[in-house]
Design a protein around this motif. Structure first.
Motif, PDB file in Angstrom:
ATOM      1  N   ARG A 113      31.552 -26.517  52.380  1.00 10.57           N
ATOM      2  CA  ARG A 113      31.291 -27.107  53.706  1.00 10.57           C
ATOM      3  C   ARG A 113      31.965 -28.474  53.826  1.00 10.57           C
ATOM      4  N   HIS A 114      32.114 -29.149  52.695  1.00 11.90           N
ATOM      5  CA  HIS A 114      32.760 -30.473  52.713  1.00 11.90           C
ATOM      6  C   HIS A 114      34.280 -30.321  52.633  1.00 11.90           C
ATOM      7  N   ARG A 132      36.281 -27.971  53.459  1.00 15.85           N
ATOM      8  CA  ARG A 132      36.920 -27.463  54.686  1.00 15.85           C
ATOM      9  C   ARG A 132      37.114 -28.580  55.720  1.00 15.85           C
ATOM     10  N   VAL A 133      36.101 -29.452  55.835  1.00 18.76           N
ATOM     11  CA  VAL A 133      36.191 -30.543  56.821  1.00 18.76           C
ATOM     12  C   VAL A 133      37.258 -31.556  56.388  1.00 18.76           C
ATOM     13  N   ALA A 151      40.620 -30.144  57.208  1.00 24.25           N
ATOM     14  CA  ALA A 151      40.878 -30.129  58.653  1.00 24.25           C
ATOM     15  C   ALA A 151      41.196 -31.537  59.158  1.00 24.25           C
ATOM     16  N   ILE A 152      40.468 -32.521  58.633  1.00 22.97           N
ATOM     17  CA  ILE A 152      40.717 -33.908  59.070  1.00 22.97           C
ATOM     18  C   ILE A 152      42.121 -34.337  58.633  1.00 22.97           C
ATOM     19  N   SER A 174      30.749 -34.726  57.201  1.00 21.63           N
ATOM     20  CA  SER A 174      30.839 -33.286  56.892  1.00 21.63           C
ATOM     21  C   SER A 174      29.435 -32.701  56.680  1.00 21.63           C
ATOM     22  N   TYR A 205      30.123 -32.072  61.407  1.00 21.52           N
ATOM     23  CA  TYR A 205      31.389 -32.413  62.060  1.00 21.52           C
ATOM     24  C   TYR A 205      32.385 -31.261  61.952  1.00 21.52           C
ATOM     25  N   LEU A 206      32.946 -30.865  63.045  1.00 25.34           N
ATOM     26  CA  LEU A 206      33.936 -29.792  63.184  1.00 25.34           C
ATOM     27  C   LEU A 206      33.383 -28.384  62.984  1.00 25.34           C
ATOM     28  N   TYR A 207      32.090 -28.242  62.683  1.00 27.42           N
ATOM     29  CA  TYR A 207      31.576 -26.874  62.597  1.00 27.42           C
ATOM     30  C   TYR A 207      30.225 -26.690  63.284  1.00 27.42           C
ATOM     31  N   GLU A 251      28.848 -28.707  66.429  1.00 27.03           N
ATOM     32  CA  GLU A 251      28.997 -29.861  67.310  1.00 27.03           C
ATOM     33  C   GLU A 251      27.657 -30.392  67.808  1.00 27.03           C
TER      34      GLU A 251
END
Ligand code: MSP
Length: 648
Positions: free
Chosen positions: A100-101, A103-104, A107-108, A235, A239-241, A243
């Motif tokens: 979960r971390h 991936r963020v 993406a960032i 994360s 954030y990003l998954y 909202e």
């Protein structure tokens, strides 16, 4: 969805060691903050976790001869156990190796690369591996790392950079416009100076040596551990998954960290990253001071680290107090001893002092004496105070207001100080009203009012200390017979009027904080000191034969009643039971012991001393007490030992 949650974070810990009282501090304080906001009825989210992608973590695993993945799994588990053993109630624990971390972070990275905030360039410079930081030549101190003093390496790399320099002016403007953003105030200038000196773009990738988050599309590199780690704060909360969740939690209300990672990482790099992402900045970044032990830096090589759990266990073994309560004593000490933000020094002597004076003498005494008098005069039944209660209401209301304002400003030490002033006022009130005299004069309504009012103070203290000392708070609530309702109480309940139901029978007092025998700890008694002491004892005392000693009839006695001797400030008159007879003795301990606190306790008594009249009162025997710098410390025997048992 608007933000609806109070969000507090700790730094995430490198998993190369287990916390000591120094680095557990951030988390203990964050736990206090989270509990305080829950107590105020706010929805609260408390995040902590582990920073696992650092080179030093991989190095520690290699040193331990364990595959890195296995090593971090084990240590992340150990951290969670340590926090559980310290009563830390976090809402989420994030590990930077979790999907979960990762991936963020990826993406960032991609997003900032696309928008030009990350670019590729060549870099060379001095690099400190333990601090995971590049330094310029001029920043080095004697050619060594300016942060930790260790050797640095010259590193040349093709790297990706974060355009930090572009954010200097916006950062300064934000700091200026939000006076509460950086705390404590005295650290703010350091940040402003650091930014004004000029910000260089930061290299945010490193050569991939088999550990870390690979750069998306360029697996020869991994993402710099600080870039990766700081992202945990967003994360973890969606954030990003997610909202909706993210918007209800972010921005953080309070991000806590030590002063070492305040200026460069949390007050410069982190807000600039958030600005680049178009996100709000945290409301408060707080850089606390560091703890030393006996004036020395806590260090692995010195071997002087103290684990808070071990400290609590040792204290429990020595004092007989419950382990959880001893842990609370550690939490209390750390929040009370220093102004939050400043450095602090831990010593056993000051810790024991606080335990004896603040916890045993002040808080413990108020609870014990009130409950023993309730038991003695009202059979432990909450009396109907017929309008006489609430005599300490003003100070309760004042304290609740002051302590709340202090907690809101993160001034924990002042909050606790004010709660202890209220406790002192409670003790003084009992002394001044002399419940024992009221009882003698048969003024039972007034007596009921005095005890009821004292109970109100104890209850108010128990609620207000609950964020700091959760187990102690529950224990007091249990003894007050209000444990069931305590879980749902809020800060506003501190000032409830008539909080106890008359007629309810509650239990007798059970001392929560037995006093520690001496203010000098074993750890601090040097060998020389011990030798000197032994010599002095040998010189002082003439040796006697066993026969001589056996002439003394020492027995265990149970105190049946105790009262002050009128007109003699220092004396208490005790009726004691020796199994087959009752005796009256007079003891010079009134300065240190409340009569009610002695009732039911087992003491050691010399029974064949010649009877005497002391201030006109018959005394047939003598209790034994240790002389600690002029203060009498009564020798109590275990409750299990029957009255009359011979001591030899
Ligand atoms: N992994 C980084 C933080 C990344 S946050 C995105 C890190 N970890 S750490 O394990 O080295 O430090 C964790 C915390 O412990 C920091 O807040 C640090 O200041 C604190 N302390 C370490 N020793 C301390 C004392 N002796 N006293 C008080 N706090 C101390 O840095």
């Amino acid at each position: 969805m608007p933000k609806s949650v109070y969000y507090v974070t700790t730094p995430i810990y490198y998993v190369n060691d287990i916390p000591h009282i120094g680095n557990a501090y951030t988390t203990i304080v964050a736990d206090v903050v989270a509990r305080y906001h829950r107590l105020k009825g706010e929805k609260t989210f408390f995040l902590t976790g582990t920073d696992e992608n650092a080179t030093k973590v991989a190095n520690a695993a290699a040193e331990a001869g364990v595959p890195t993945r296995q090593y971090v799994d084990k240590l992340a588990g150990d951290f969670q156990k340590v926090w559980a053993s310290l009563a830390i109630e976090y809402d989420d624990f994030i590990r930077t190796t979790e999907d979960r971390h990762v991936r963020v972070v990826e993406a960032i990275f991609k997003r900032l690369l696309d928008q030009g905030d990350i670019f590729k360039g060549h870099y060379e410079g001095w690099y400190c591996i333990p601090c995971e930081t590049f330094f310029s030549e001029s920043e080095l101190v004697d050619g060594k790392c300016p942060e930790c003093g260790r050797a640095v390496e010259w590193v040349q790399e093709e790297n990706y950079y974060f355009r930090l320099s572009a954010y200097a002016n916006r950062l300064l403007a934000h700091i200026e416009a939000h006076p509460e953003f950086l705390q404590p105030e005295f650290r703010k200038n350091e940040v402003v100076n650091f930014i004004k000196q000029g910000l260089r773009d930061v290299s945010i990738t490193r050569t991939n040596r088999g550990w870390g988050i690979p750069v998306p599309g360029d697996p020869s590199k991994v993402i710099y551990v600080w870039f990766d780690a700081l992202i945990n704060y967003i994360s973890a909360v969606g954030y990003l998954y997610d909202e909706e969740r993210f918007n209800s939690i972010w921005p953080a209300d309070l991000q806590l960290m030590g002063k070492d990672i305040f200026v460069r990482f949390h007050c410069t790099f982190w807000p600039a990253m958030l600005m680049a992402l178009g996100l709000d900045l945290p409301k408060v970044l707080f850089g606390h001071g560091w703890w030393s032990i006996d004036g020395e830096k806590i260090s692995k090589s010195k071997g002087n680290a103290i684990s808070p759990a071990k400290l609590a266990e040792n204290l429990a073994a020595e004092s007989g107090a419950k382990r959880d309560v001893c842990l609370d004593a550690v939490r209390y000490f750390m929040c009370r001893e220093v102004t939050f933000g400043s450095d602090g020094d831990f010593s056993m002597a000051s810790f024991r002092n606080r335990f004896n004076s603040d916890l045993a003498n002040d808080l413990g005494n108020l609870l014990n004496r009130t409950l023993s008098m309730l038991s003695k005069y009202f059979g432990s039944k909450i009396p109907d105070s017929k309008g006489h209660s609430g005599m300490l209401r003003d100070i309760i209301v004042e304290t609740a207001t002051f302590a709340e304002a202090a907690c809101d400003k993160l001034e924990f030490s002042r909050a606790l100080e004010s709660i202890w002033q209220m406790i002192a006022a409670g003790n003084k009130f009992v002394n001044d009203r002399e419940p024992w005299t009221l009882a003698k004069q048969g003024r039972m309504d007034e007596l009921a009012g005095v005890l009821y009012s004292a109970l109100e103070v104890v209850r108010a203290a128990a609620i207000m200390i609950s964020p700091f000392m959760p187990a102690t708070s529950c224990e007091i609530a249990r003894q007050l017979g209000v444990l069931n309702e305590f879980g749902s109480l809020k800060w506003t309940n501190v000032t409830d009027s008539k909080p106890f139901e008359p007629g309810i029978v509650i239990s007798g007092p059970e001392p929560i904080f037995p006093r520690l025998g001496s203010t000098i700890s074993a750890q601090h008694t040097t060998r020389e000191n011990a030798r000197e002491k032994k010599g002095a004892i040998e010189q002082m005392t003439e040796r006697i034969s066993y026969d001589y000693f056996s002439k003394m009839d020492l027995r265990i006695a149970e105190v049946k009643s105790a009262e002050r001797v009128e007109g003699a400030e220092k004396l208490l008159k005790l009726m004691v039971n020796l199994g087959d007879e009752e005796r009256q003795i007079v003891a010079g301990i009134a300065q240190w012991y409340e009569p009610e606190c002695l009732v039911g306790r087992k003491i050691v008594m010399l029974t064949n001393l010649q009877p005497a009249k002391i201030r006109g009162v018959d005394s047939d025997g003598m209790l034994l007490a240790a002389d600690v710098e002029g203060r009498a410390v009564v020798l109590f025997a275990d409750e299990q030992v029957p009255a009359g048992a011979k001591v030899k």
